[in-house]
Design an enzyme around this catalytic site. Structure first.
Site, PDB file in Angstrom:
ATOM      1  N   CYS A  69     -13.956  -0.934   1.452  1.00 31.66           N
ATOM      2  CA  CYS A  69     -13.279  -1.682   0.398  1.00 31.66           C
ATOM      3  C   CYS A  69     -14.228  -2.832   0.075  1.00 31.66           C
ATOM      4  CB  CYS A  69     -11.877  -2.128   0.821  1.00 31.66           C
ATOM      5  SG  CYS A  69     -11.783  -3.062   2.361  1.00 31.66           S
TER       6      CYS A  69
ATOM      7  N   ILE B  96       0.851  -1.179   0.000  1.00 28.97           N
ATOM      8  CA  ILE B  96       0.000   0.000   0.000  1.00 28.97           C
ATOM      9  C   ILE B  96       0.892   1.236   0.000  1.00 28.97           C
ATOM     10  CG2 ILE B  96      -1.695   1.297   1.347  1.00 28.97           C
ATOM     11  CD1 ILE B  96      -2.790  -1.373   2.345  1.00 28.97           C
TER      12      ILE B  96
END
Length: 180
Positions: free
Chosen positions: A108, A84
């Site tokens: 998400c 990430i």
């Protein structure tokens, strides 16, 4: 006989929870969650995935005057291939911690890993202990927890986040961070 109309059932999205006043987390909302989401009077929805957003969700947002933020964060924070981006998390937190965007739902697909990393970094910014941060992460990740996500949260440099003190949520001001 008199029959009362049964109110429609309010169904929250998978892994739904309040993070802080005006900040919510969940998995991907679908049509059966829309009545519930409407009750939250959302100003914004943030999606942490590179996947396309569903047309019915766009329609729901348009009908309810909800702005949309998307950070195309890959679903696998697994070494050594995908990680990430600090920049994505920092930029997302700048939007989350701006009262002009609240109330906001952050989601998400399952509400576990990507949202877990973002919320973990938010908690770090709020000076939560790492034990508390990891406990919350594990609560939502369950048996699919990722050590690499926890490492990401632990080493995330909160000083890179650019916050506007004028628009910080009131509940956040009490944490007294010196870098914004």
């Amino acid at each position: 006989m008199f029959y009362k109309k049964i109110p429609s059932l309010l169904v929250p999205p998978l892994n739904f929870a309040m993070v802080s006043k005006g900040i919510y987390r969940s998995g991907f909302p679908n049509k059966k969650n829309f009545a519930f989401l409407k009750k939250l009077k959302l100003k914004s929805i943030m999606y942490l995935s590179p996947d396309e957003y569903f047309e019915e969700n766009y329609k729901f947002m348009k009908e309810n005057n909800i702005q949309f933020f998307q950070y195309k964060i890959e679903g696998r924070n697994k070494e050594p291939f995908k990680e990430i981006s600090y920049e994505d998390i920092s930029n997302a937190l700048t939007q989350v911690l701006d009262t002009r965007n609240l109330p906001m739902l952050i989601h998400c697909n399952k509400g576990r890993h990507r949202v877990g990393c973002l919320i973990g970094c938010l908690r770090k910014l709020q000076n939560y202990s790492m034990n508390s941060i990891f406990d919350e992460y594990i609560r939502y990740a369950g048996p699919k927890l990722r050590i690499s996500d926890q490492e990401f949260i632990e080493i995330f440099p909160v000083n890179i986040i650019k916050l506007n003190p004028e628009y910080l949520p009131e509940s956040f001001l009490k944490f007294g961070r010196s870098h914004y």
